[in-house]
Design a protein around this motif. Structure first.
Motif, PDB file in Angstrom:
ATOM      1  N   TYR A  13     -90.557 -16.529 -47.883  1.00  0.00           N
ATOM      2  CA  TYR A  13     -90.985 -15.798 -46.685  1.00  0.00           C
ATOM      3  C   TYR A  13     -90.455 -14.372 -46.679  1.00  0.00           C
ATOM      4  N   PHE A  14     -89.387 -14.102 -47.468  1.00  0.00           N
ATOM      5  CA  PHE A  14     -88.791 -12.774 -47.499  1.00  0.00           C
ATOM      6  C   PHE A  14     -89.666 -11.778 -48.270  1.00  0.00           C
ATOM      7  N   ALA A  15     -90.406 -12.264 -49.264  1.00  0.00           N
ATOM      8  CA  ALA A  15     -91.199 -11.368 -50.118  1.00  0.00           C
ATOM      9  C   ALA A  15     -92.258 -10.581 -49.343  1.00  0.00           C
ATOM     10  N   PRO A  16     -93.090 -11.232 -48.511  1.00  0.00           N
ATOM     11  CA  PRO A  16     -94.061 -10.423 -47.750  1.00  0.00           C
ATOM     12  C   PRO A  16     -93.408  -9.467 -46.758  1.00  0.00           C
ATOM     13  N   ASP A  17     -92.235  -9.827 -46.244  1.00  0.00           N
ATOM     14  CA  ASP A  17     -91.531  -8.905 -45.346  1.00  0.00           C
ATOM     15  C   ASP A  17     -91.059  -7.669 -46.103  1.00  0.00           C
ATOM     16  N   ILE A  18     -90.631  -7.862 -47.342  1.00  0.00           N
ATOM     17  CA  ILE A  18     -90.282  -6.713 -48.178  1.00  0.00           C
ATOM     18  C   ILE A  18     -91.514  -5.837 -48.377  1.00  0.00           C
ATOM     19  N   ALA A  19     -92.642  -6.489 -48.694  1.00  0.00           N
ATOM     20  CA  ALA A  19     -93.875  -5.727 -48.923  1.00  0.00           C
ATOM     21  C   ALA A  19     -94.322  -4.985 -47.677  1.00  0.00           C
ATOM     22  N   TYR A  20     -94.179  -5.618 -46.526  1.00  0.00           N
ATOM     23  CA  TYR A  20     -94.573  -4.977 -45.269  1.00  0.00           C
ATOM     24  C   TYR A  20     -93.730  -3.728 -45.011  1.00  0.00           C
ATOM     25  N   HIS A  21     -92.445  -3.823 -45.241  1.00  0.00           N
ATOM     26  CA  HIS A  21     -91.588  -2.650 -45.025  1.00  0.00           C
ATOM     27  C   HIS A  21     -91.792  -1.595 -46.110  1.00  0.00           C
ATOM     28  N   PHE A  22     -92.169  -2.032 -47.303  1.00  0.00           N
ATOM     29  CA  PHE A  22     -92.539  -1.073 -48.343  1.00  0.00           C
ATOM     30  C   PHE A  22     -93.756  -0.272 -47.904  1.00  0.00           C
ATOM     31  N   ASP A  23     -94.685  -0.955 -47.234  1.00  0.00           N
ATOM     32  CA  ASP A  23     -95.870  -0.275 -46.707  1.00  0.00           C
ATOM     33  C   ASP A  23     -95.471   0.738 -45.636  1.00  0.00           C
ATOM     34  N   LYS A  24     -94.519   0.363 -44.771  1.00  0.00           N
ATOM     35  CA  LYS A  24     -94.052   1.303 -43.742  1.00  0.00           C
ATOM     36  C   LYS A  24     -93.436   2.544 -44.389  1.00  0.00           C
ATOM     37  N   VAL A  25     -92.591   2.316 -45.381  1.00  0.00           N
ATOM     38  CA  VAL A  25     -91.970   3.445 -46.078  1.00  0.00           C
ATOM     39  C   VAL A  25     -93.044   4.318 -46.720  1.00  0.00           C
ATOM     40  N   SER A  26     -94.043   3.674 -47.301  1.00  0.00           N
ATOM     41  CA  SER A  26     -95.115   4.409 -47.982  1.00  0.00           C
ATOM     42  C   SER A  26     -95.974   5.207 -47.011  1.00  0.00           C
ATOM     43  N   ARG A  27     -96.003   4.775 -45.752  1.00  0.00           N
ATOM     44  CA  ARG A  27     -96.792   5.506 -44.749  1.00  0.00           C
ATOM     45  C   ARG A  27     -96.085   6.762 -44.262  1.00  0.00           C
ATOM     46  N   GLY A  28     -94.906   7.018 -44.757  1.00  0.00           N
ATOM     47  CA  GLY A  28     -94.239   8.287 -44.491  1.00  0.00           C
ATOM     48  C   GLY A  28     -93.396   8.346 -43.234  1.00  0.00           C
ATOM     49  N   PHE A  29     -92.952   7.195 -42.738  1.00  0.00           N
ATOM     50  CA  PHE A  29     -92.084   7.219 -41.553  1.00  0.00           C
ATOM     51  C   PHE A  29     -90.697   7.724 -41.940  1.00  0.00           C
ATOM     52  N   ASP A  30     -90.108   8.499 -41.053  1.00  0.00           N
ATOM     53  CA  ASP A  30     -88.761   9.026 -41.279  1.00  0.00           C
ATOM     54  C   ASP A  30     -87.683   8.021 -40.891  1.00  0.00           C
ATOM     55  N   ALA A  31     -88.019   7.080 -40.015  1.00  0.00           N
ATOM     56  CA  ALA A  31     -87.061   6.062 -39.583  1.00  0.00           C
ATOM     57  C   ALA A  31     -87.841   4.852 -39.097  1.00  0.00           C
ATOM     58  N   LEU A  32     -87.210   3.683 -39.213  1.00  0.00           N
ATOM     59  CA  LEU A  32     -87.834   2.432 -38.784  1.00  0.00           C
ATOM     60  C   LEU A  32     -86.912   1.722 -37.798  1.00  0.00           C
ATOM     61  N   ILE A  33     -87.523   1.088 -36.805  1.00  0.00           N
ATOM     62  CA  ILE A  33     -86.783   0.231 -35.875  1.00  0.00           C
ATOM     63  C   ILE A  33     -87.519  -1.096 -35.787  1.00  0.00           C
ATOM     64  N   ASP A  34     -86.806  -2.188 -35.977  1.00  0.00           N
ATOM     65  CA  ASP A  34     -87.359  -3.529 -35.782  1.00  0.00           C
ATOM     66  C   ASP A  34     -86.647  -4.165 -34.595  1.00  0.00           C
ATOM     67  N   VAL A  35     -87.413  -4.749 -33.688  1.00  0.00           N
ATOM     68  CA  VAL A  35     -86.840  -5.463 -32.544  1.00  0.00           C
ATOM     69  C   VAL A  35     -87.062  -6.950 -32.769  1.00  0.00           C
ATOM     70  N   PHE A  36     -85.973  -7.679 -32.986  1.00  0.00           N
ATOM     71  CA  PHE A  36     -86.030  -9.107 -33.288  1.00  0.00           C
ATOM     72  C   PHE A  36     -85.370  -9.914 -32.178  1.00  0.00           C
ATOM     73  N   GLY A  37     -85.703 -11.203 -32.132  1.00  0.00           N
ATOM     74  CA  GLY A  37     -85.024 -12.117 -31.232  1.00  0.00           C
ATOM     75  C   GLY A  37     -83.637 -12.456 -31.753  1.00  0.00           C
TER      76      GLY A  37
END
Length: 577
Positions: free
Chosen positions: A329-353
């Motif tokens: 389950y960790f692999a697609p989450d890595i890919a998803y965040h790789f996509d965020k990085v690739s979209r050019g965001f300067d910073a990321l925030i994740d809100v989790f339970g």
């Protein structure tokens, strides 16, 4: 206008003069010089640590620097007094005209409190991201409110914000959803069904089963999974996401992006992310140490494909591929965040339970590796919400099966009350939500107390027999505002721009709710003083000039309350009954 920034600039200017005069060495670093409210308001309006932080690099005693700085500050019209305290702290009192300027700024500047701190940096805030297998529950409600308020706060502080929802539609849970909907579909055809094998029994799927029947008729009745699983899964997921979007809308939450986990599979995106890590020497075959504590009976050491997350601060390396060759389950989450990085965001925030606490280090490690430490990831955990009614633990939803839904809460007390109360505690602190207390009209209920302050001001505006337009009030002669209670209220207004920047920098929108409560308290205190001291009443009979000055002050309060509630996603009340 940011008064604290303005006075800090004054302090820096005075330090430069002292350096030019030879009282301080040149080239000192002023980065750690601050101007902030003193811990004890009795000591002054603002305090600076300049002498304390500069003493060592300057080779001078803190008190000597403070006394020289105090002399320079006293020459500015804005400074009523500058006094040295203790070993070298410097307390300042500001002239009344400074506070009058704050009132005028709040009335004339529609962006009073907004900041350019973010400088347009692109920041992605991902929140809610619930599995599309049922309605959002009360825990999701807190995450949704926190994430949405944080996104608004960052926008207010000058960031370019994207609100994002990650749809977890790529795992086994959506197959379980499809099987559950299929049972409701058979039920819609008059068959008796039993919910087994972990299927979802909630009543919310009844209408989905009926909708499936309306779409395909009896085409799937008595057919095997191979004939209907894919189509029912897609149909059910879309219907659940429609329900989730409607629930979020009821809470006042609107996403910019809904990102599907399923879109990562079969598209090469997961493989690309893992190859990026492999190219950095961070993917290897290995065998992990056994878990600490009592070993599960089925545990055995086995070689796995691992991500070297310990290189980036994680406790252990993490599996990204199972022994059968399928992704963890960790692999697609890595890919998803790789996509965020690739979209050019300067910073990321994740809100989790709160149940995702063990996920923080590995996800931070992945983003650090994928971005070469260029993109920071902040993960905010929202703690549990406990529901009460009449002081007793409260359950109210049968429709969802086993939990209270977001819609239940909003329908019971309204969007505004729900949103404000969800921000009355820091995100990582447990929150009690008592349906009686959040709607009671008392000082103990911060939702009511802040809204009442705003409504009180508008009540005065309606009763006043003078021109109370903002333009006229901004031009009023405020020199008559001299009472300590009036100046204290203006001083609280001056804290707003500073508060916005602190809350945005720390990613803590609850600070806005706390500030609004304090501001409302100052207003109510001034109102109550007017009961005994008629000179403090907002409407001064027969004295239009004094009336306009006093109304200008409280109108500025309502403006700032409105700005703050806007960040929280709460509609200001102009009338309360």
């Amino acid at each position: 206008m940011n008064l604290f920034a303005d006075i800090r600039s004054l302090v820096i200017d005075c330090l430069d003069v002292l350096a030019a005069e030879g009282q301080l060495p040149g080239g000192l670093d002023y980065a750690n010089v601050t101007v902030e409210p003193p811990r004890d308001p009795a000591h002054g309006d603002m305090a600076t640590n300049a002498a304390m932080v500069l003493a060592k690099p300057a080779g001078l005693k803190p008190r000597d620097i403070a006394e020289a700085l105090a002399t320079k500050l006293a020459g500015d019209d804005r400074i009523a007094s500058a006094d040295v305290a203790g070993p070298g702290f410097l307390n300042m009192r500001l002239a009344a005209t400074v506070w009058h300027g704050v009132v005028k700024a709040a009335l004339t500047d529609p962006d009073y409190g907004r900041s350019a701190m973010g400088q347009g940096q692109k920041i992605n805030v991902e929140y809610v991201s619930a599995n599309p297998t049922g309605p959002l529950h009360v825990g999701h409600t807190r995450g949704a409110v926190f994430g949405d308020a944080l996104a608004s706060l960052l926008d207010y502080a000058g960031y370019d914000v994207t609100r994002e929802y990650y749809i977890n539609d790529g795992g086994a849970q959506v197959d379980v959803l499809a099987r559950s909907v299929y049972l409701r579909y058979l039920e819609a055809h008059g068959q008796e069904v039993a919910f087994e094998d972990g299927t979802y029994p909630g009543d919310y799927l009844i209408e989905v089963g009926e909708a499936l029947k309306a779409k395909v008729g009896d085409a799937f009745v008595d057919k095997g999974e191979q004939d209907w699983l894919d189509e029912v899964r897609d149909f059910a997921t879309e219907r659940m996401m429609q329900m989730i979007r409607e629930d979020l809308a009821a809470l006042g939450v609107s996403m910019d992006v809904f990102y599907s986990e399923k879109s990562l599979y079969g598209t090469g995106r997961i493989e690309a992310a893992i190859e990026d890590l492999r190219g950095k020497g961070l993917i290897y075959k290995g065998t992990l140490e056994p878990p600490k504590g009592k070993l599960p009976e089925d545990w055995e050491p086995r070689e796995q494909t691992l991500f070297k997350s310990t290189e980036y601060g994680d406790d252990v390396d993490r599996p990204i591929m199972k022994s059968d060759g399928s992704w963890t389950y960790f692999a697609p989450d890595i890919a998803y965040h790789f996509d965020k990085v690739s979209r050019g965001f300067d910073a990321l925030i994740d809100v989790f339970g709160a149940d995702h606490g063990g996920y923080v280090k590995r996800m931070k490690a992945a983003v650090a590796a994928l971005s070469d430490n260029a993109v920071p990831l902040d993960i905010k955990l929202t703690q549990l919400v406990k529901l009460y009614k009449n002081g007793e633990p409260f359950k109210m939803s049968k429709r969802a099966g086993t939990f209270v839904t977001l819609r239940d809460v909003v329908d019971a007390v309204g969007k505004d009350v729900t949103r404000f109360h969800m921000l009355t505690r820091k995100n990582d602190a447990p929150l009690d939500f008592d349906f009686d207390k959040v709607t009671e009209q008392s000082k103990d209920n911060p939702v009511f107390y802040v809204q009442y302050a705003h409504a009180r001001v508008h009540s005065v505006l309606r009763k006043a027999d003078v021109d109370v337009s903002d333009a006229t009030l901004a031009g009023a002669d405020l020199s008559g505002l001299t009472h300590p209670a009036e100046l204290a209220l203006a001083a609280k207004l001056a804290e707003w721009p500073r508060l916005v920047e602190i809350a945005a920098r720390t990613h803590e929108p609850h600070r806005v709710a706390f500030y609004l409560y304090d501001l409302a308290s100052e207003l109510h205190a001034l109102w109550n003083r007017g009961n005994d001291d008629t000179s403090l009443r907002f409407i001064q009979e027969g004295d239009s000039e004094a009336t306009q000055a006093k109304i200008a002050l409280i109108r500025a309060v309502s403006v700032v309350i409105s700005h703050g509630l806007g960040i929280l996603g709460v509609t200001p009340a102009e009338e309360m009954r």
